[in-house]
Design a protein around this motif. Structure first.
Motif, PDB file in Angstrom:
ATOM      1  N   GLN A  69      17.470  11.832   8.012  1.00 19.29           N
ATOM      2  CA  GLN A  69      18.299  11.162   9.016  1.00 19.29           C
ATOM      3  C   GLN A  69      19.176  10.059   8.423  1.00 19.29           C
ATOM      4  O   GLN A  69      19.918   9.408   9.148  1.00 19.29           O
ATOM      5  N   GLY A  70      19.078   9.824   7.140  1.00 21.83           N
ATOM      6  CA  GLY A  70      19.945   8.844   6.488  1.00 21.83           C
ATOM      7  C   GLY A  70      19.560   7.397   6.754  1.00 21.83           C
ATOM      8  O   GLY A  70      20.421   6.513   6.753  1.00 21.83           O
ATOM      9  N   VAL A  71      18.292   7.138   6.978  1.00 21.25           N
ATOM     10  CA  VAL A  71      17.814   5.767   7.212  1.00 21.25           C
ATOM     11  C   VAL A  71      17.554   5.140   5.851  1.00 21.25           C
ATOM     12  O   VAL A  71      16.706   5.596   5.094  1.00 21.25           O
ATOM     13  N   THR A  72      18.321   4.092   5.526  1.00 23.22           N
ATOM     14  CA  THR A  72      18.231   3.460   4.213  1.00 23.22           C
ATOM     15  C   THR A  72      17.995   1.964   4.344  1.00 23.22           C
ATOM     16  O   THR A  72      18.096   1.392   5.435  1.00 23.22           O
ATOM     17  N   GLU A  73      17.722   1.341   3.203  1.00 28.91           N
ATOM     18  CA  GLU A  73      17.572  -0.115   3.168  1.00 28.91           C
ATOM     19  C   GLU A  73      18.910  -0.795   3.458  1.00 28.91           C
ATOM     20  O   GLU A  73      18.935  -1.892   4.002  1.00 28.91           O
ATOM     21  N   GLN A  74      19.998  -0.140   3.095  1.00 27.66           N
ATOM     22  CA  GLN A  74      21.324  -0.692   3.392  1.00 27.66           C
ATOM     23  C   GLN A  74      21.520  -0.760   4.909  1.00 27.66           C
ATOM     24  O   GLN A  74      22.025  -1.749   5.427  1.00 27.66           O
ATOM     25  N   MET A  75      21.122   0.279   5.626  1.00 23.79           N
ATOM     26  CA  MET A  75      21.211   0.279   7.091  1.00 23.79           C
ATOM     27  C   MET A  75      20.361  -0.846   7.659  1.00 23.79           C
ATOM     28  O   MET A  75      20.765  -1.513   8.611  1.00 23.79           O
ATOM     29  N   MET A  83      18.835  -3.605  14.311  1.00 23.05           N
ATOM     30  CA  MET A  83      18.384  -3.015  15.577  1.00 23.05           C
ATOM     31  C   MET A  83      18.439  -1.489  15.535  1.00 23.05           C
ATOM     32  O   MET A  83      17.526  -0.812  16.005  1.00 23.05           O
ATOM     33  N   GLN A  84      19.495  -0.946  14.959  1.00 24.97           N
ATOM     34  CA  GLN A  84      19.591   0.509  14.826  1.00 24.97           C
ATOM     35  C   GLN A  84      18.495   1.015  13.894  1.00 24.97           C
ATOM     36  O   GLN A  84      17.856   2.028  14.182  1.00 24.97           O
ATOM     37  N   TRP A  85      18.261   0.300  12.789  1.00 25.27           N
ATOM     38  CA  TRP A  85      17.222   0.698  11.837  1.00 25.27           C
ATOM     39  C   TRP A  85      15.848   0.695  12.504  1.00 25.27           C
ATOM     40  O   TRP A  85      15.073   1.636  12.343  1.00 25.27           O
ATOM     41  N   VAL A  86      15.535  -0.363  13.251  1.00 28.31           N
ATOM     42  CA  VAL A  86      14.236  -0.464  13.929  1.00 28.31           C
ATOM     43  C   VAL A  86      14.076   0.680  14.933  1.00 28.31           C
ATOM     44  O   VAL A  86      13.029   1.325  14.996  1.00 28.31           O
ATOM     45  N   GLY A  87      15.107   0.945  15.704  1.00 23.56           N
ATOM     46  CA  GLY A  87      15.046   2.030  16.681  1.00 23.56           C
ATOM     47  C   GLY A  87      14.813   3.382  16.030  1.00 23.56           C
ATOM     48  O   GLY A  87      13.980   4.178  16.484  1.00 23.56           O
ATOM     49  N   MET A  88      15.536   3.642  14.947  1.00 19.14           N
ATOM     50  CA  MET A  88      15.380   4.915  14.255  1.00 19.14           C
ATOM     51  C   MET A  88      13.997   5.029  13.603  1.00 19.14           C
ATOM     52  O   MET A  88      13.370   6.091  13.633  1.00 19.14           O
ATOM     53  N   MET A  89      13.512   3.931  13.015  1.00 19.15           N
ATOM     54  CA  MET A  89      12.192   3.953  12.386  1.00 19.15           C
ATOM     55  C   MET A  89      11.080   4.154  13.420  1.00 19.15           C
ATOM     56  O   MET A  89      10.127   4.894  13.179  1.00 19.15           O
TER      57      MET A  89
END
Length: 135
Positions: free
Chosen positions: A99-105, A111-117
């Motif tokens: 899904q492309g979830v990275t440390e840069q995100m 907030m987007q990172w937390v939601g996706m995680m």
């Protein structure tokens, strides 16, 4: 009037039955078998192991009783719990990559990172529950 004299039985606290199993007298006057885990087999069982144990007790009674009576239930539930945690960890990493979830995100849009995680962890847990715990 005659006084009735009550006979009181004196029951032994511990006995060994004809089958060679030792029994202990309970407070209710019944004897209960002394069942203990074999030495060195006590493991701390986590969430998924406890869930698997409850599932076995309710839906796979014969397997549960077989493991319990052989003294292998505790170890089995511990191994199941460990397997679940490893699978969740592996699935989370795979889903993050896909899904492309990275440390840069994480640093750019927390907030987007937390939601996706959260979504990834929930999906991984659902897979584990379906494939291991409730199988």
């Amino acid at each position: 009037m005659t006084d009735k004299i009550k006979k009181t039985e004196v029951l032994e606290k511990h006995i060994i039955g004809e089958n060679g199993i030792s029994y202990t007298l309970g407070e209710d006057g019944l004897y209960y078998p002394d069942i203990r885990l074999p030495e060195g087999t006590h493991y701390e069982i986590g969430r998924y192991g406890r869930m698997r144990g409850e599932y076995l007790k309710e839906h796979r009674r014969s397997l549960y009783m077989e493991l319990l009576l052989s003294g292998k239930l505790n170890e089995y539930l511990y191994q199941t719990d460990e397997e679940c945690h490893q699978m969740i960890k592996r699935l989370v990493e795979q889903m993050k990559t896909k899904q492309g979830v990275t440390e840069q995100m994480k640093s750019e849009n927390q907030m987007q990172w937390v939601g996706m995680m959260n979504n990834i962890r929930h999906c991984a847990e659902e897979v584990v529950l379906r494939d291991i715990v409730y199988l």
